[in-house]
Design a protein around this motif. Sequence first.
Motif, PDB file in Angstrom:
ATOM      1  N   ALA A 164       0.831  -1.209   0.000  1.00 47.34           N
ATOM      2  CA  ALA A 164       0.000   0.000   0.000  1.00 47.34           C
ATOM      3  C   ALA A 164       0.864   1.257   0.000  1.00 47.34           C
ATOM      4  O   ALA A 164       0.513   2.265  -0.628  1.00 47.34           O
ATOM      5  N   ALA A 165       2.005   1.200   0.692  1.00 46.04           N
ATOM      6  CA  ALA A 165       2.887   2.361   0.752  1.00 46.04           C
ATOM      7  C   ALA A 165       3.426   2.711  -0.630  1.00 46.04           C
ATOM      8  O   ALA A 165       3.421   3.876  -1.047  1.00 46.04           O
ATOM      9  N   VAL A 166       3.910   1.705  -1.343  1.00 51.74           N
ATOM     10  CA  VAL A 166       4.473   1.953  -2.670  1.00 51.74           C
ATOM     11  C   VAL A 166       3.382   2.357  -3.648  1.00 51.74           C
ATOM     12  O   VAL A 166       3.594   3.206  -4.522  1.00 51.74           O
ATOM     13  N   ARG A 167       2.205   1.769  -3.497  1.00 57.59           N
ATOM     14  CA  ARG A 167       1.085   2.166  -4.363  1.00 57.59           C
ATOM     15  C   ARG A 167       0.801   3.660  -4.198  1.00 57.59           C
ATOM     16  O   ARG A 167       0.612   4.382  -5.190  1.00 57.59           O
ATOM     17  N   ALA A 168       0.793   4.145  -2.976  1.00 57.12           N
ATOM     18  CA  ALA A 168       0.542   5.563  -2.723  1.00 57.12           C
ATOM     19  C   ALA A 168       1.629   6.423  -3.361  1.00 57.12           C
ATOM     20  O   ALA A 168       1.337   7.489  -3.938  1.00 57.12           O
ATOM     21  N   ALA A 169       2.885   5.974  -3.281  1.00 57.71           N
ATOM     22  CA  ALA A 169       3.995   6.739  -3.856  1.00 57.71           C
ATOM     23  C   ALA A 169       3.912   6.792  -5.376  1.00 57.71           C
ATOM     24  O   ALA A 169       4.074   7.856  -5.992  1.00 57.71           O
ATOM     25  N   VAL A 170       3.649   5.650  -6.004  1.00 52.49           N
ATOM     26  CA  VAL A 170       3.555   5.606  -7.466  1.00 52.49           C
ATOM     27  C   VAL A 170       2.393   6.469  -7.961  1.00 52.49           C
ATOM     28  O   VAL A 170       2.543   7.264  -8.902  1.00 52.49           O
ATOM     29  N   GLU A 171       1.240   6.326  -7.343  1.00 51.48           N
ATOM     30  CA  GLU A 171       0.074   7.105  -7.760  1.00 51.48           C
ATOM     31  C   GLU A 171       0.303   8.592  -7.563  1.00 51.48           C
ATOM     32  O   GLU A 171      -0.143   9.414  -8.372  1.00 51.48           O
ATOM     33  N   HIS A 172       1.012   8.949  -6.497  1.00 52.84           N
ATOM     34  CA  HIS A 172       1.282  10.365  -6.251  1.00 52.84           C
ATOM     35  C   HIS A 172       2.204  10.943  -7.320  1.00 52.84           C
ATOM     36  O   HIS A 172       1.964  12.050  -7.829  1.00 52.84           O
ATOM     37  N   LEU A 173       3.239  10.215  -7.682  1.00 50.68           N
ATOM     38  CA  LEU A 173       4.163  10.696  -8.709  1.00 50.68           C
ATOM     39  C   LEU A 173       3.481  10.755 -10.075  1.00 50.68           C
ATOM     40  O   LEU A 173       3.732  11.681 -10.863  1.00 50.68           O
ATOM     41  N   ARG A 174       2.622   9.795 -10.346  1.00 51.27           N
ATOM     42  CA  ARG A 174       1.856   9.850 -11.601  1.00 51.27           C
ATOM     43  C   ARG A 174       0.946  11.069 -11.601  1.00 51.27           C
ATOM     44  O   ARG A 174       0.727  11.694 -12.658  1.00 51.27           O
ATOM     45  N   GLY A 175       0.416  11.415 -10.447  1.00 51.08           N
ATOM     46  CA  GLY A 175      -0.414  12.616 -10.345  1.00 51.08           C
ATOM     47  C   GLY A 175       0.345  13.880 -10.647  1.00 51.08           C
ATOM     48  O   GLY A 175      -0.246  14.888 -11.059  1.00 51.08           O
ATOM     49  N   HIS A 176       1.671  13.850 -10.456  1.00 50.61           N
ATOM     50  CA  HIS A 176       2.526  14.993 -10.812  1.00 50.61           C
ATOM     51  C   HIS A 176       2.926  14.948 -12.283  1.00 50.61           C
ATOM     52  O   HIS A 176       3.704  15.795 -12.737  1.00 50.61           O
ATOM     53  N   GLY A 177       2.417  13.939 -13.017  1.00 50.87           N
ATOM     54  CA  GLY A 177       2.677  13.857 -14.451  1.00 50.87           C
ATOM     55  C   GLY A 177       3.863  13.013 -14.861  1.00 50.87           C
ATOM     56  O   GLY A 177       4.235  12.997 -16.040  1.00 50.87           O
ATOM     57  N   HIS A 178       4.441  12.286 -13.951  1.00 52.75           N
ATOM     58  CA  HIS A 178       5.626  11.488 -14.291  1.00 52.75           C
ATOM     59  C   HIS A 178       5.237  10.177 -14.958  1.00 52.75           C
ATOM     60  O   HIS A 178       4.346   9.463 -14.501  1.00 52.75           O
ATOM     61  N   ARG A 179       5.947   9.843 -16.022  1.00 51.59           N
ATOM     62  CA  ARG A 179       5.685   8.622 -16.772  1.00 51.59           C
ATOM     63  C   ARG A 179       6.833   7.621 -16.642  1.00 51.59           C
ATOM     64  O   ARG A 179       6.700   6.470 -17.007  1.00 51.59           O
ATOM     65  N   ARG A 180       7.946   8.063 -16.134  1.00 50.75           N
ATOM     66  CA  ARG A 180       9.090   7.174 -15.933  1.00 50.75           C
ATOM     67  C   ARG A 180       9.479   7.250 -14.453  1.00 50.75           C
ATOM     68  O   ARG A 180      10.109   8.208 -14.012  1.00 50.75           O
ATOM     69  N   ILE A 181       9.082   6.241 -13.705  1.00 52.73           N
ATOM     70  CA  ILE A 181       9.292   6.233 -12.256  1.00 52.73           C
ATOM     71  C   ILE A 181      10.230   5.080 -11.918  1.00 52.73           C
ATOM     72  O   ILE A 181       9.864   3.908 -12.016  1.00 52.73           O
ATOM     73  N   ALA A 182      11.453   5.410 -11.557  1.00 57.20           N
ATOM     74  CA  ALA A 182      12.457   4.397 -11.229  1.00 57.20           C
ATOM     75  C   ALA A 182      12.349   4.013  -9.755  1.00 57.20           C
ATOM     76  O   ALA A 182      11.717   4.705  -8.945  1.00 57.20           O
ATOM     77  N   PHE A 183      13.006   2.892  -9.406  1.00 56.69           N
ATOM     78  CA  PHE A 183      13.047   2.429  -8.017  1.00 56.69           C
ATOM     79  C   PHE A 183      14.483   2.138  -7.644  1.00 56.69           C
ATOM     80  O   PHE A 183      15.191   1.425  -8.362  1.00 56.69           O
ATOM     81  N   LEU A 184      14.932   2.701  -6.521  1.00 57.94           N
ATOM     82  CA  LEU A 184      16.279   2.455  -6.032  1.00 57.94           C
ATOM     83  C   LEU A 184      16.218   1.400  -4.935  1.00 57.94           C
ATOM     84  O   LEU A 184      15.708   1.642  -3.847  1.00 57.94           O
ATOM     85  N   SER A 185      16.755   0.224  -5.238  1.00 61.79           N
ATOM     86  CA  SER A 185      16.716  -0.899  -4.317  1.00 61.79           C
ATOM     87  C   SER A 185      18.094  -1.110  -3.698  1.00 61.79           C
ATOM     88  O   SER A 185      19.008  -0.297  -3.862  1.00 61.79           O
ATOM     89  N   GLY A 186      18.238  -2.214  -2.965  1.00 64.23           N
ATOM     90  CA  GLY A 186      19.520  -2.549  -2.354  1.00 64.23           C
ATOM     91  C   GLY A 186      20.329  -3.455  -3.257  1.00 64.23           C
ATOM     92  O   GLY A 186      19.915  -3.783  -4.381  1.00 64.23           O
ATOM     93  N   PRO A 187      21.495  -3.891  -2.777  1.00 64.85           N
ATOM     94  CA  PRO A 187      22.346  -4.774  -3.588  1.00 64.85           C
ATOM     95  C   PRO A 187      21.702  -6.132  -3.816  1.00 64.85           C
ATOM     96  O   PRO A 187      21.923  -6.770  -4.836  1.00 64.85           O
TER      97      PRO A 187
END
Length: 327
Positions: A164-187
């Motif tokens: 749910a946390a990541v869903r909220a983040a992705v939807e929020h960034l899409r609401g700002h008009g972003h179409r390329r949303i990267a994810f920074l993970s660990g090693p």
Amino acid sequence: MAVTLADVARRSGTSTAVVSYVMNNGPRPVAPATRERVLAAAAELGYRPNRIARALRAGTTGVVGLVLADASNPYFAALARSIERALDRRDTLMMTGNAGYRPDRQQHLVERFLAAQVDGLVVVSADGGGDVAAEAVEAGVRSVYVHHRPVPGKAPLVSADNDAAVRAAVEHLRGHGHRRIAFLSGPHDAGPVAERRDAWHRLVSSAGLEPLLLRCDYSRDAAARLTAELIAGGTMPGALIAATDEQAIGVLAAASAAGLAVPARLALISCDGTPDSAYTAPALSVTEQPLDDMAERAVALLLDREPPNASLPAARLVPRRSCGCDA
């Protein structure tokens, strides 16, 4: 010489049994006026209950051991404070051991806590440590994992709803008009970070967006070096979700050093929500982990023998300047 129950009894004009009832909140009730007199006498004399003696009588130490993945990480430090507050509300002392991300150190701490006969064990585990709580479970010491549980793990887990946390983040960034949303993970991914990565990949893929996965160690320095390389190579994405605040703070530092505007050129959201995140420049947008709720559930499961609520505690989206909001 140490002040004894008998000293307090003489000063307050009561019996040692009554003083014991007051100091131990039972097993028999004491009249309010007498209770106040005993407490006043104890304060005057500087009496402190002998926790060890009480433990021998009751068969319990009143101490819970906390194995912490790394105390220097602000997220784990904040989680430890929440766990300590939850234990304090139950008049239980917390003994903390810092594993420093070392699996062998985690195991050593568990063995030391068991030797100290703690009433329970809370493990905030690092990746790759194996089921360090297994020995405690087999010894009959009630144990619980918080935030992350190794696979397989015998003790129950209390964690947040990372999906749910990541869903909220992705939807929020899409609401700002972003179409390329990267994810920074660990090693390498395990536990909460794997859940966050999987949720991000599923959401951006289902929306027809290009999934760009980035990796680095869970540190500010590693994230700053990666960000500098991406900026220098002209491949920095326009929007990024960082798995941890430590990484996100490193991204902000490198962006500032390179003159890359945040959020105009890079919109950023992190998935921890530690206290530090509100004081970066710009302030970091986060999905704030419900640390107090997680701690309360873990302690209730450990000491109250209550099963945790079936639903996972939800992380709260806190939009600030780094994602493009005015807050």
